[in-house]
Design a protein around this motif. Structure first.
Motif, PDB file in Angstrom:
ATOM      1  N   ALA A   1      10.761   5.252  10.163  1.00 30.79           N
ATOM      2  CA  ALA A   1       9.606   4.370  10.332  1.00 30.79           C
ATOM      3  C   ALA A   1       9.285   3.651   9.039  1.00 30.79           C
ATOM      4  O   ALA A   1       9.881   3.903   7.999  1.00 30.79           O
ATOM      5  CB  ALA A   1       8.398   5.194  10.805  1.00 30.79           C
ATOM      6  N   GLY A   2       8.298   2.771   9.124  1.00 31.09           N
ATOM      7  CA  GLY A   2       7.849   2.031   7.960  1.00 31.09           C
ATOM      8  C   GLY A   2       6.827   2.798   7.152  1.00 31.09           C
ATOM      9  O   GLY A   2       6.205   3.747   7.631  1.00 31.09           O
ATOM     10  N   SER A   3       6.661   2.382   5.898  1.00 34.41           N
ATOM     11  CA  SER A   3       5.671   2.985   5.003  1.00 34.41           C
ATOM     12  C   SER A   3       4.405   2.141   5.011  1.00 34.41           C
ATOM     13  O   SER A   3       4.447   0.934   4.769  1.00 34.41           O
ATOM     14  CB  SER A   3       6.235   3.065   3.582  1.00 34.41           C
ATOM     15  OG  SER A   3       5.223   3.440   2.666  1.00 34.41           O
ATOM     16  N   ASP A   4       3.268   2.780   5.294  1.00 35.59           N
ATOM     17  CA  ASP A   4       1.965   2.117   5.326  1.00 35.59           C
ATOM     18  C   ASP A   4       1.186   2.535   4.082  1.00 35.59           C
ATOM     19  O   ASP A   4       0.802   3.692   3.949  1.00 35.59           O
ATOM     20  CB  ASP A   4       1.226   2.508   6.601  1.00 35.59           C
ATOM     21  CG  ASP A   4      -0.243   2.103   6.594  1.00 35.59           C
ATOM     22  OD1 ASP A   4      -0.617   1.226   5.787  1.00 35.59           O
ATOM     23  OD2 ASP A   4      -1.013   2.672   7.387  1.00 35.59           O
ATOM     24  N   CYS A   5       0.943   1.596   3.179  1.00 33.37           N
ATOM     25  CA  CYS A   5       0.284   1.945   1.921  1.00 33.37           C
ATOM     26  C   CYS A   5      -1.142   2.436   2.114  1.00 33.37           C
ATOM     27  O   CYS A   5      -1.691   3.109   1.231  1.00 33.37           O
ATOM     28  CB  CYS A   5       0.321   0.758   0.951  1.00 33.37           C
ATOM     29  SG  CYS A   5      -0.577  -0.711   1.501  1.00 33.37           S
ATOM     30  N   SER A   6      -1.762   2.136   3.279  1.00 34.29           N
ATOM     31  CA  SER A   6      -3.117   2.625   3.530  1.00 34.29           C
ATOM     32  C   SER A   6      -3.116   4.021   4.136  1.00 34.29           C
ATOM     33  O   SER A   6      -4.192   4.609   4.346  1.00 34.29           O
ATOM     34  CB  SER A   6      -3.875   1.669   4.457  1.00 34.29           C
ATOM     35  OG  SER A   6      -3.376   1.730   5.785  1.00 34.29           O
ATOM     36  N   SER A   7      -1.929   4.548   4.427  1.00 35.09           N
ATOM     37  CA  SER A   7      -1.742   5.928   4.889  1.00 35.09           C
ATOM     38  C   SER A   7      -2.367   6.233   6.244  1.00 35.09           C
ATOM     39  O   SER A   7      -2.485   7.400   6.615  1.00 35.09           O
ATOM     40  CB  SER A   7      -2.270   6.936   3.850  1.00 35.09           C
ATOM     41  OG  SER A   7      -1.493   6.873   2.672  1.00 35.09           O
ATOM     42  N   GLY A   8      -2.713   5.204   6.997  1.00 32.56           N
ATOM     43  CA  GLY A   8      -3.271   5.438   8.326  1.00 32.56           C
ATOM     44  C   GLY A   8      -2.224   5.422   9.415  1.00 32.56           C
ATOM     45  O   GLY A   8      -2.452   5.939  10.512  1.00 32.56           O
ATOM     46  N   ALA A   9      -1.078   4.810   9.144  1.00 29.38           N
ATOM     47  CA  ALA A   9      -0.025   4.660  10.142  1.00 29.38           C
ATOM     48  C   ALA A   9       1.318   4.948   9.481  1.00 29.38           C
ATOM     49  O   ALA A   9       1.390   5.439   8.351  1.00 29.38           O
ATOM     50  CB  ALA A   9      -0.058   3.250  10.741  1.00 29.38           C
ATOM     51  N   GLY A  10       2.414   4.634  10.198  1.00 30.20           N
ATOM     52  CA  GLY A  10       3.748   4.768   9.629  1.00 30.20           C
ATOM     53  C   GLY A  10       4.085   6.191   9.219  1.00 30.20           C
ATOM     54  O   GLY A  10       3.549   7.165   9.745  1.00 30.20           O
TER      55      GLY A  10
ATOM     56  N   VAL B   1      12.774   5.777   5.500  1.00 30.92           N
ATOM     57  CA  VAL B   1      11.902   4.609   5.379  1.00 30.92           C
ATOM     58  C   VAL B   1      12.684   3.344   5.741  1.00 30.92           C
ATOM     59  O   VAL B   1      13.739   3.076   5.170  1.00 30.92           O
ATOM     60  CB  VAL B   1      11.337   4.496   3.947  1.00 30.92           C
ATOM     61  CG1 VAL B   1      10.398   3.298   3.851  1.00 30.92           C
ATOM     62  CG2 VAL B   1      10.626   5.774   3.556  1.00 30.92           C
ATOM     63  N   THR B   2      12.140   2.569   6.687  1.00 37.80           N
ATOM     64  CA  THR B   2      12.800   1.334   7.132  1.00 37.80           C
ATOM     65  C   THR B   2      12.234   0.091   6.462  1.00 37.80           C
ATOM     66  O   THR B   2      12.952  -0.881   6.249  1.00 37.80           O
ATOM     67  CB  THR B   2      12.651   1.167   8.647  1.00 37.80           C
ATOM     68  OG1 THR B   2      11.247   1.075   8.981  1.00 37.80           O
ATOM     69  CG2 THR B   2      13.260   2.354   9.394  1.00 37.80           C
TER      70      THR B   2
END
Length: 267
Positions: A10-19, A38-39
């Motif tokens: 999956a992708g990395s979400d810098c806000s840490s709410g998703a991914g 990490v994609t």
């Protein structure tokens, strides 16, 4: 005891709410050890996707390969695959693994920003969906994959979920959290069996990351050995509790909500 292992691609979400950040928190809460491939690196916060940088497909594939070769992975979850090259790099490895595969078809962010190149959708359909155990589309993704109009009712959600199950030959969880003031979720299994869940919507809370959290919760519970319908039911309960127990900050005049995954295990 040694926990079961899942792999999140999956992708990395810098806000840490998703991914992958959400996937790690969900897995930990459910007593599972999550590996990650990490994609994409995504610069985003709830309601705003600022930038996306895709990882080289060869590096994505190598992350998947080395994880599968080294750990006793019990289930795999895919999120943001983004490009046909990334899809094509991952698919052969997933096919050879033969593992339960939960696919969250991350196409459009809650804010409306595209999270998958249009050219990736054809590759997705030909390479990923035929080996999928469970597909977890929301109403927009259901409509896109079926090539139909907007889904606005629970009856249409049920019809579309069964149609997609028949099209791809895999189980499909149609997510209807945005249909009304009630959340409708429908699981269609190959062969025609249906499971339905309805619950009151928790109002006034941003739901950034719910799809990521749900799919990783299902993968985690499958890794614990739960049958698919039971895994889906428990995962829906877990996400509902995470929404109800959300964190909220006020900053620069904005209210920021994030799901609270630090819940008791649902296994």
């Amino acid at each position: 005891m040694t926990p079961p292992v899942i792999l999140s691609i999956a992708g990395s979400d810098c806000s840490s709410g998703a991914g992958i950040q959400a996937d790690l928190k969900v897995a930990h809460a459910l007593g599972v050890f999550s590996l990650t491939a990490v994609t994409c690196v995504v610069s985003e916060v709830p309601g705003d996707v600022s930038a996306i940088q895709a990882i080289e497909p060869e590096l994505v594939a190598d992350q998947v390969r080395i994880c599968l070769d080294t750990f006793p992975v019990a289930a795999v979850k895919t999120g943001m695959l983004y490009s046909p090259e990334i899809v094509g790099a991952c698919a052969p490895l997933l096919r050879r693994s033969g593992l339960p595969l939960v696919v969250d078809p991350v196409m459009i962010a809650t804010a409306g920003d595209p999270l998958m190149l249009e050219s990736a959708i054809t590759a997705y359909e030909s390479d990923i969906l035929p080996i999928t155990t469970l597909l977890t589309p929301n109403t927009d993704e259901l409509a896109r994959l079926l090539g139909c109009g907007t889904i606005t009712t629970a009856a249409r959600l049920k019809e579309a979920t069964h149609a997609l199950c028949g099209k791809y030959g895999c189980a499909v969880l149609g997510k209807g959290g945005h249909l009304s003031n009630r959340c409708h979720d429908i699981l269609a299994l190959p062969g025609g069996q249906t499971f339905e869940w309805t619950r009151d919507k928790i109002s006034g809370v941003s739901t950034h990351g719910t799809g990521c959290s749900l799919s990783s919760a299902i993968a985690s519970l499958l890794a614990h050995g739960l049958p698919l319908p039971e895994a889906v039911s428990s995962a829906l309960d877990f996400v509902a509790q995470s929404i109800a127990a959300h964190h909220r900050w006020q900053h620069q005049g904005l209210g920021i909500d994030v799901l609270n995954h630090a819940m008791p295990s649902r296994t």
